[in-house]
Design a protein around this motif. Structure first.
Motif, PDB file in Angstrom:
ATOM      1  N   UNK A  63       7.416  -3.880 -25.813  1.00 50.11           N
ATOM      2  CA  UNK A  63       8.186  -3.068 -24.862  1.00 50.11           C
ATOM      3  C   UNK A  63       8.998  -1.968 -25.551  1.00 50.11           C
ATOM      4  N   UNK A  64       9.734  -2.247 -26.631  1.00 58.34           N
ATOM      5  CA  UNK A  64      10.469  -1.167 -27.298  1.00 58.34           C
ATOM      6  C   UNK A  64       9.551  -0.046 -27.807  1.00 58.34           C
ATOM      7  N   UNK A  65       8.360  -0.422 -28.276  1.00 55.48           N
ATOM      8  CA  UNK A  65       7.406   0.576 -28.766  1.00 55.48           C
ATOM      9  C   UNK A  65       6.902   1.448 -27.616  1.00 55.48           C
ATOM     10  N   UNK A  66       6.621   0.826 -26.478  1.00 49.56           N
ATOM     11  CA  UNK A  66       6.112   1.579 -25.337  1.00 49.56           C
ATOM     12  C   UNK A  66       7.202   2.448 -24.715  1.00 49.56           C
ATOM     13  N   UNK A  81       0.808  -1.215   0.000  1.00 53.55           N
ATOM     14  CA  UNK A  81       0.000   0.000   0.000  1.00 53.55           C
ATOM     15  C   UNK A  81       0.847   1.273   0.000  1.00 53.55           C
ATOM     16  N   UNK A  82       1.923   1.304   0.771  1.00 53.94           N
ATOM     17  CA  UNK A  82       2.741   2.517   0.853  1.00 53.94           C
ATOM     18  C   UNK A  82       3.363   2.853  -0.491  1.00 53.94           C
ATOM     19  N   UNK A  83       3.937   1.834  -1.141  1.00 57.37           N
ATOM     20  CA  UNK A  83       4.562   2.062  -2.441  1.00 57.37           C
ATOM     21  C   UNK A  83       3.528   2.481  -3.477  1.00 57.37           C
ATOM     22  N   UNK A  84       2.350   1.863  -3.413  1.00 56.87           N
ATOM     23  CA  UNK A  84       1.304   2.168  -4.390  1.00 56.87           C
ATOM     24  C   UNK A  84       0.791   3.596  -4.211  1.00 56.87           C
ATOM     25  N   UNK A  85       0.540   3.985  -2.959  1.00 54.63           N
ATOM     26  CA  UNK A  85       0.056   5.346  -2.695  1.00 54.63           C
ATOM     27  C   UNK A  85       1.079   6.378  -3.151  1.00 54.63           C
ATOM     28  N   UNK A  86       2.344   6.111  -2.859  1.00 54.57           N
ATOM     29  CA  UNK A  86       3.413   7.020  -3.280  1.00 54.57           C
ATOM     30  C   UNK A  86       3.438   7.153  -4.799  1.00 54.57           C
ATOM     31  N   UNK A  87       3.271   6.026  -5.482  1.00 53.70           N
ATOM     32  CA  UNK A  87       3.275   6.028  -6.945  1.00 53.70           C
ATOM     33  C   UNK A  87       2.081   6.796  -7.486  1.00 53.70           C
ATOM     34  N   UNK A  88       0.905   6.553  -6.900  1.00 54.36           N
ATOM     35  CA  UNK A  88      -0.315   7.189  -7.395  1.00 54.36           C
ATOM     36  C   UNK A  88      -0.300   8.694  -7.169  1.00 54.36           C
ATOM     37  N   UNK A  89       0.333   9.132  -6.092  1.00 54.80           N
ATOM     38  CA  UNK A  89       0.416  10.573  -5.832  1.00 54.80           C
ATOM     39  C   UNK A  89       1.196  11.299  -6.917  1.00 54.80           C
ATOM     40  N   UNK A  90       2.115  10.589  -7.564  1.00 50.45           N
ATOM     41  CA  UNK A  90       2.918  11.189  -8.622  1.00 50.45           C
ATOM     42  C   UNK A  90       2.529  10.677 -10.005  1.00 50.45           C
ATOM     43  N   UNK A  91       1.382  10.003 -10.062  1.00 47.35           N
ATOM     44  CA  UNK A  91       0.995   9.297 -11.283  1.00 47.35           C
ATOM     45  C   UNK A  91       0.822  10.230 -12.480  1.00 47.35           C
ATOM     46  N   UNK A  92       0.214  11.391 -12.243  1.00 54.32           N
ATOM     47  CA  UNK A  92      -0.125  12.265 -13.367  1.00 54.32           C
ATOM     48  C   UNK A  92       1.098  12.708 -14.151  1.00 54.32           C
ATOM     49  N   UNK A  93       2.252  12.753 -13.489  1.00 56.68           N
ATOM     50  CA  UNK A  93       3.452  13.208 -14.182  1.00 56.68           C
ATOM     51  C   UNK A  93       4.454  12.096 -14.452  1.00 56.68           C
ATOM     52  N   UNK A  94       4.380  11.024 -13.648  1.00 54.13           N
ATOM     53  CA  UNK A  94       5.451  10.019 -13.725  1.00 54.13           C
ATOM     54  C   UNK A  94       5.068   8.667 -14.318  1.00 54.13           C
ATOM     55  N   UNK A  95       3.766   8.418 -14.550  1.00 54.65           N
ATOM     56  CA  UNK A  95       3.401   7.070 -14.998  1.00 54.65           C
ATOM     57  C   UNK A  95       3.989   6.791 -16.382  1.00 54.65           C
ATOM     58  N   UNK A  96       4.319   5.528 -16.597  1.00 51.18           N
ATOM     59  CA  UNK A  96       4.893   5.091 -17.869  1.00 51.18           C
ATOM     60  C   UNK A  96       3.994   4.032 -18.500  1.00 51.18           C
ATOM     61  N   UNK A  97       3.859   4.112 -19.818  1.00 53.65           N
ATOM     62  CA  UNK A  97       3.043   3.125 -20.528  1.00 53.65           C
ATOM     63  C   UNK A  97       3.619   1.717 -20.367  1.00 53.65           C
ATOM     64  N   UNK A  98       4.907   1.616 -20.292  1.00 59.93           N
ATOM     65  CA  UNK A  98       5.520   0.298 -20.193  1.00 59.93           C
ATOM     66  C   UNK A  98       5.140  -0.399 -18.886  1.00 59.93           C
ATOM     67  N   UNK A  99       4.771   0.434 -17.859  1.00 62.94           N
ATOM     68  CA  UNK A  99       4.355  -0.160 -16.588  1.00 62.94           C
ATOM     69  C   UNK A  99       3.077  -0.974 -16.724  1.00 62.94           C
ATOM     70  N   UNK A 100       2.256  -0.630 -17.712  1.00 70.09           N
ATOM     71  CA  UNK A 100       0.983  -1.339 -17.893  1.00 70.09           C
ATOM     72  C   UNK A 100       1.192  -2.797 -18.310  1.00 70.09           C
ATOM     73  N   UNK A 101       2.399  -3.148 -18.679  1.00 69.24           N
ATOM     74  CA  UNK A 101       2.683  -4.514 -19.129  1.00 69.24           C
ATOM     75  C   UNK A 101       3.292  -5.363 -18.029  1.00 69.24           C
ATOM     76  N   UNK A 102       3.606  -4.748 -16.888  1.00 71.85           N
ATOM     77  CA  UNK A 102       4.260  -5.467 -15.790  1.00 71.85           C
ATOM     78  C   UNK A 102       3.207  -6.076 -14.881  1.00 71.85           C
ATOM     79  N   UNK A 103       3.387  -7.335 -14.497  1.00 69.58           N
ATOM     80  CA  UNK A 103       2.329  -8.123 -13.854  1.00 69.58           C
ATOM     81  C   UNK A 103       1.738  -7.438 -12.621  1.00 69.58           C
ATOM     82  N   UNK A 104       2.579  -7.014 -11.694  1.00 65.44           N
ATOM     83  CA  UNK A 104       2.068  -6.425 -10.462  1.00 65.44           C
ATOM     84  C   UNK A 104       1.398  -5.081 -10.704  1.00 65.44           C
ATOM     85  N   UNK A 105       1.901  -4.315 -11.674  1.00 65.77           N
ATOM     86  CA  UNK A 105       1.258  -3.048 -12.005  1.00 65.77           C
ATOM     87  C   UNK A 105      -0.137  -3.282 -12.581  1.00 65.77           C
ATOM     88  N   UNK A 106      -0.298  -4.383 -13.294  1.00 65.03           N
ATOM     89  CA  UNK A 106      -1.615  -4.730 -13.830  1.00 65.03           C
ATOM     90  C   UNK A 106      -2.595  -4.901 -12.679  1.00 65.03           C
TER      91      UNK A 106
END
Length: 381
Positions: free
Chosen positions: A366-369, A250-275
């Motif tokens: 992955x290279x495309x993303x 939860x801590x890592x996820x909340x930290x990530x989501x707080x910065x999501x609007x500027x830091x999220x990466x499309x390639x993350x959508x392919x990683x199992x836990x991020x899914x």
């Protein structure tokens, strides 16, 4: 993206088993036939039913790993199905004229039994499927001849003198008696220990009870409804697994989501836990393949060919994309690829070919993303 945790409430599946019934019996004529015990496992009736029940057994273990609850029930048209805490699979096979029956199959040893119950006084008794079948056969033979008995004479006939049963989950040895008084003929289970009556039913119901609880009828219900039940069990188990992951991280996820609007990466959508972080609404087929992710629905097979075409098209289009605005034009195509790859990634029972296809697809995607992420970052400057 917003995160929503779904708390699931499950209804306990209860079967009442009560005892103590008083009724006087006058004895006149006696016929005795003993039921021989058998250790043969002849209670599962065909290969298809066994395979489905094996799947249920396997996925129940997955479910219990993540659940603090122990009982689950699922209702389908015309059938009431449940999984009890000791891995018993139960469904209502008959209910009318106060009497009901449940079929119960133990998913540990695949032994089946029949629960006979009375809605009026909440009494019930459980006997093995094998003994139930022998009882039905004998009572069918006797029911015809009772029509010619002397109506003025009261009598009882011992049908079987030793049948193992359960009352309120307690083992009891019973004898089964046909009691005749005038036009009325009742089947009575009596406790061998104290001769007390345990359960009574009308002889007229024997034909319908035999039909609704025979091997063919049991197979029909297993084959028709168990796959749907299996889907429910798999989905519930996966929701507990996903919730477990979210709580632990939860801590890592909340930290990530707080910065999501500027830091999220499309390639993350392919990683199992991020899914799992991004998609709480994932549903499965009984095969273990993903049925839907959010509003995206999939067929119960591999979609690698569809993804390959989309990847090829995206690769060609990206050659001319330089800005985020241009990239937005291909969002639909990008997210189609994301969901199709996620669908293959989340497959619970992938074959070796499935694994190879997924590996090849991700090597292409992955290279495309990564390039898409670079375009997105460059556009901020």
């Amino acid at each position: 993206m917003k995160k929503i945790l779904v708390m699931m409430t499950l209804v306990n599946f209860l079967i009442g088993c009560n005892q103590n019934q008083s009724k006087d019996i006058t004895g006149k004529n006696t016929v005795v036939e003993k039921v021989e015990s058998s250790n043969k496992n002849n209670n599962i009736y065909n290969k298809n039913s066994m395979e489905i029940l094996e799947k249920l057994k396997k996925n129940l273990k997955i479910l219990y790993t993540y659940s603090t609850e122990k009982r689950y029930d699922f209702t389908y048209p015309n059938e009431y199905l449940g999984i009890l805490e000791n891995n018993d699979y139960v469904y209502m096979s008959y209910s009318e004229n106060r009497i009901y029956t449940f079929v119960k199959i133990n998913l540990e040893n695949f032994q089946s039994s029949i629960i006979l119950g009375n809605n009026y006084n909440e009494r019930s008794i459980e006997i093995s499927q094998e003994d139930f079948s022998k009882l039905i056969k004998k009572l069918r033979e006797i029911s015809v001849s009772t029509k010619f008995f002397n109506l003025e004479e009261e009598m009882e006939i011992i049908i079987f003198d030793d049948i193992a049963g359960k009352v309120q989950n307690q083992n009891v040895n019973t004898k089964v008696i046909l009691e005749k008084k005038g036009n009325e003929s009742d089947i009575i289970f009596k406790n061998l220990a104290d001769d007390g009556p345990l359960f009574t039913l009308d002889l007229k119901l024997i034909e319908i009870l035999g039909t609704e609880n025979n091997s063919e009828a049991i197979n029909q219900v297993i084959n028709k409804y168990s796959d749907v039940l299996l889907e429910k069990i798999i989905n519930l188990g996966q929701k507990y697994e996903q919730l477990n992951y979210l709580v632990k991280n939860s801590k890592e996820i909340v930290s990530y989501l707080n910065n999501e609007s500027t830091n999220f990466k499309y390639v993350d959508f392919l990683e199992y836990n991020k899914i799992r972080e991004y998609n709480l609404d994932i549903n499965y087929y009984s095969s273990g393949r993903v049925k839907s992710i959010g509003d995206y629905e999939f067929e119960n097979n591999s979609n690698s060919e569809v993804i390959t075409k989309d990847i090829k098209l995206l690769k060609e289009n990206l050659e001319n994309v330089k800005t985020r605005e241009q990239l937005n034009y291909y969002n639909k195509n990008i997210f189609n690829i994301i969901y199709f790859v996620q669908k293959e990634e989340l497959n619970l029972n992938p074959t070796e070919k499935d694994k190879e296809n997924l590996k090849e697809l991700k090597e292409k995607v992955i290279p495309l993303f990564i390039k898409i992420d670079e375009i997105k970052e460059f556009s901020k400057k």
